[in-house]
Scaffold this active site. Structure first.
Site, PDB file in Angstrom:
ATOM      1  N   ASP A 139       0.815  -1.212   0.000  1.00  0.00           N
ATOM      2  CA  ASP A 139       0.000   0.000   0.000  1.00  0.00           C
ATOM      3  C   ASP A 139       0.856   1.274   0.000  1.00  0.00           C
ATOM      4  OD1 ASP A 139       0.910  -0.569   2.571  1.00  0.00           O
ATOM      5  OD2 ASP A 139      -1.071  -0.942   3.388  1.00  0.00           O
TER       6      ASP A 139
ATOM      7  N   ASN B 275      -7.564  -3.212  14.355  1.00  0.00           N
ATOM      8  CA  ASN B 275      -8.952  -3.526  13.986  1.00  0.00           C
ATOM      9  C   ASN B 275      -9.025  -4.706  13.014  1.00  0.00           C
ATOM     10  OD1 ASN B 275      -7.951  -2.423  11.661  1.00  0.00           O
ATOM     11  ND2 ASN B 275      -9.377  -0.700  11.549  1.00  0.00           N
TER      12      ASN B 275
ATOM     13  N   HIS C 107      -7.292  -5.048  10.233  1.00  0.00           N
ATOM     14  CA  HIS C 107      -7.036  -4.772   8.805  1.00  0.00           C
ATOM     15  C   HIS C 107      -5.739  -5.455   8.345  1.00  0.00           C
ATOM     16  CE1 HIS C 107      -4.775  -0.722   9.738  1.00  0.00           C
ATOM     17  NE2 HIS C 107      -3.886  -1.660   9.524  1.00  0.00           N
TER      18      HIS C 107
ATOM     19  N   GLU D 167      -9.699  -2.144   5.444  1.00  0.00           N
ATOM     20  CA  GLU D 167     -10.312  -1.895   6.745  1.00  0.00           C
ATOM     21  C   GLU D 167     -11.558  -2.773   6.899  1.00  0.00           C
ATOM     22  OE1 GLU D 167      -8.698  -0.178   8.784  1.00  0.00           O
ATOM     23  OE2 GLU D 167      -7.980   1.741   8.010  1.00  0.00           O
TER      24      GLU D 167
HETATM   25  C1  F6R Z   1       1.441  -1.620   6.113  1.00  0.00           C
HETATM   26  C2  F6R Z   1       0.131  -2.219   6.237  1.00  0.00           C
HETATM   27  C3  F6R Z   1      -0.644  -2.210   7.515  1.00  0.00           C
HETATM   28  C4  F6R Z   1       0.190  -2.593   8.727  1.00  0.00           C
HETATM   29  C5  F6R Z   1      -0.655  -2.572   9.985  1.00  0.00           C
HETATM   30  C6  F6R Z   1       0.167  -2.834  11.236  1.00  0.00           C
HETATM   31  O1  F6R Z   1       1.931  -1.762   4.799  1.00  0.00           O
HETATM   32  O2  F6R Z   1      -0.334  -2.682   5.267  1.00  0.00           O
HETATM   33  O3  F6R Z   1      -1.715  -3.100   7.384  1.00  0.00           O
HETATM   34  O4  F6R Z   1       0.738  -3.864   8.533  1.00  0.00           O
HETATM   35  O5  F6R Z   1      -1.294  -1.330  10.124  1.00  0.00           O
HETATM   36  O6  F6R Z   1       1.053  -1.786  11.424  1.00  0.00           O
HETATM   37  P1  F6R Z   1       2.187  -1.863  12.556  1.00  0.00           P
HETATM   38  O7  F6R Z   1       3.121  -2.945  12.150  1.00  0.00           O
HETATM   39  O8  F6R Z   1       2.824  -0.502  12.535  1.00  0.00           O
HETATM   40  O9  F6R Z   1       1.485  -2.162  13.839  1.00  0.00           O
END
Ligand code: F6R
Length: 244
Positions: A69, A138, A140, A145
């Site tokens: 992303d 959450n 995701h 989401e």
């Molecule tokens: C990042 C991504 C997000 C993260 C998720 C966890 O490319 O796709 O889904 O993997 O938000 O983020 P952290 O590792 O910072 O807790």
């Protein structure tokens, strides 16, 4: 089909194990196609891979990567863009060819076209051998989401308030956090031949429990990983603490 879980004592051991899994794949298939994530969780894994590159001759020269992303509206040169994150923490420290690294373009003129082009590039590469994922509080995965469907593909999305709040730590203030992103879809991720989701820390424990134990549901996008034939969750003890 069910998700395999591997539980390690510490986040460092999770990173070492994840890096070994990726290194084993690359040694077996030097031109592997690897899906990557940003966020805090994989940073230690990237550090381990850099170490294996420097000390154990692990070469990324023929590897192709796709990142999940990118924030919408941020140029790759912006210091909070995911392209910048990847260059800074990983790509600039290994022998990968930049033109073999793909991060969705957050400044594309037409998000729908960018989504189609990203999917086409994945197909043209022969498909992703292993996709490394993190998970949001959450549930995701990427920026899919709650509410995202199992058939979703690379597209522009609105970030939820909880994700904006979680990401504020990287910006000067909350108003600077982009409200939209371009993200690989759940179907894009499920197309990978292998999936490795990393989670560390107690803040992820509930999301992990729901992903493993709920019926696959849009309310917990990571629960759709249960439908994949080769998916492993690598967890530290805290992230695994609510698994029955
Ligand atoms: C990042 C991504 C997000 C993260 C998720 C966890 O490319 O796709 O889904 O993997 O938000 O983020 P952290 O590792 O910072 O807790």
């Amino acid at each position: 089909m069910s998700i395999q879980t591997k539980i390690h004592d510490t986040a460092d051991l999770v990173a070492q194990s994840a890096a070994q899994t990726i290194a084993t794949l690359i040694r077996k298939k030097p031109n592997a196609v690897i899906g990557l994530a940003t966020g805090s969780t994989p940073v230690k894994t990237y550090a381990e891979l850099i170490h294996l590159h420097r000390e154990n001759n692990l070469s990324f020269a023929k590897v192709t990567t796709f990142n999940l992303d990118e924030y919408w509206g941020l140029d790759g040169d912006h210091n909070q863009s995911y392209r910048h994150f990847m260059q800074d923490l990983f790509f600039n420290r290994i022998d990968i060819c930049t033109w073999n690294t793909h991060v969705p373009n957050g400044k594309a003129v037409d998000p729908a076209l960018e989504g189609k082009s990203f999917e086409a590039q994945i197909r043209a590469s022969g498909g992703v051998d292993l996709w490394l994922l993190g998970i949001g509080h959450n549930g995701h995965i990427a920026f899919n989401e709650p509410g995202s469907t199992i058939n979703s593909r690379t597209r522009q999305v609105d970030l939820t308030q909880t994700t904006i709040e979680a990401n504020t730590r990287f910006f000067q203030n909350q108003d600077d956090v982009p409200r939209k992103a371009i993200t690989a879809g759940i179907a894009t991720i499920l197309d990978a031949r292998q999936i490795l989701l990393l989670a560390t820390g107690s803040a992820k424990a509930n999301a992990i429990k729901q992903a493993l134990q709920d019926q696959p549901t849009s309310q917990s996008p990571a629960s759709f990983l249960q439908t994949h034939a080769n998916c492993t969750f690598m967890l530290d003890k805290e992230a695994a603490s609510q698994i029955a």
